[in-house]
Design a protein around this motif. Structure first.
Motif, mmCIF file in Angstrom:
data_model
loop_
_atom_site.group_PDB
_atom_site.id
_atom_site.type_symbol
_atom_site.label_atom_id
_atom_site.label_comp_id
_atom_site.label_asym_id
_atom_site.label_seq_id
_atom_site.Cartn_x
_atom_site.Cartn_y
_atom_site.Cartn_z
ATOM 1 N N CYS A 49 1.000 -1.027 0.012
ATOM 2 C CA CYS A 49 -0.053 0.031 -0.122
ATOM 3 C C CYS A 49 0.912 1.460 -0.185
ATOM 4 O O CYS A 49 2.040 1.431 0.681
ATOM 5 C CB CYS A 49 -0.724 0.038 1.386
ATOM 6 S SG CYS A 49 -1.823 1.485 1.260
ATOM 7 N N CYS A 52 0.082 3.011 3.929
ATOM 8 C CA CYS A 52 0.490 2.530 4.887
ATOM 9 C C CYS A 52 1.607 1.531 4.863
ATOM 10 O O CYS A 52 2.166 1.099 5.835
ATOM 11 C CB CYS A 52 -0.521 1.861 5.692
ATOM 12 S SG CYS A 52 -1.146 0.194 4.825
ATOM 13 N N CYS A 74 -4.178 -0.030 -0.343
ATOM 14 C CA CYS A 74 -4.783 -1.098 0.489
ATOM 15 C C CYS A 74 -6.174 -1.178 0.561
ATOM 16 O O CYS A 74 -6.750 -0.240 0.762
ATOM 17 C CB CYS A 74 -3.938 -1.437 1.489
ATOM 18 S SG CYS A 74 -4.115 -0.952 3.050
ATOM 19 N N CYS A 77 -6.913 1.175 3.859
ATOM 20 C CA CYS A 77 -6.776 2.597 3.598
ATOM 21 C C CYS A 77 -7.854 3.137 2.615
ATOM 22 O O CYS A 77 -8.350 4.152 2.783
ATOM 23 C CB CYS A 77 -5.518 3.095 2.829
ATOM 24 S SG CYS A 77 -4.159 2.701 4.081
HETATM 25 ZN ZN ZN Z 1 -2.998 0.797 3.485
#
Ligand code: ZN
Length: 85
Positions: A49, A52, A74, A77
């Protein structure tokens, strides 16, 4: 997991020629590097991601999977960003 093949296919499209980054890709890479410390296409390549840095291999549905290929976010998120439960 059932979406992995699709992602692999898209990734191949993105990276098979090595130098197929569009101008938009380059801009988005710069933006995401400034914002999150990693590039969008780099994250797609590693299937992590962009926000993150976590694994981005499991998606709830086709829509989320497609979104990952666009935003490199992701599932979690994406959920946070779009406030879905
Ligand atoms: Zn993420």
């Amino acid at each position: 997991m059932m979406f992995e093949n699709e992602i692999e296919k898209e990734k191949r499209k993105l990276f098979e020629n090595g130098t197929t980054k569009s101008a938009l890709d380059i801009v988005l890479d710069k933006l995401s590097k400034d914002l999150f410390g990693r590039s969008r296409t780099g994250s797609l390549e590693k299937q992590i991601c962009v926000i993150c840095g976590g694994n981005a291999k499991k998606f709830r549905d086709k829509k989320s999977e497609k979104e990952y290929l666009e935003s490199a976010m992701c599932q979690q998120c994406q959920n946070n960003a779009f406030r879905v439960k």
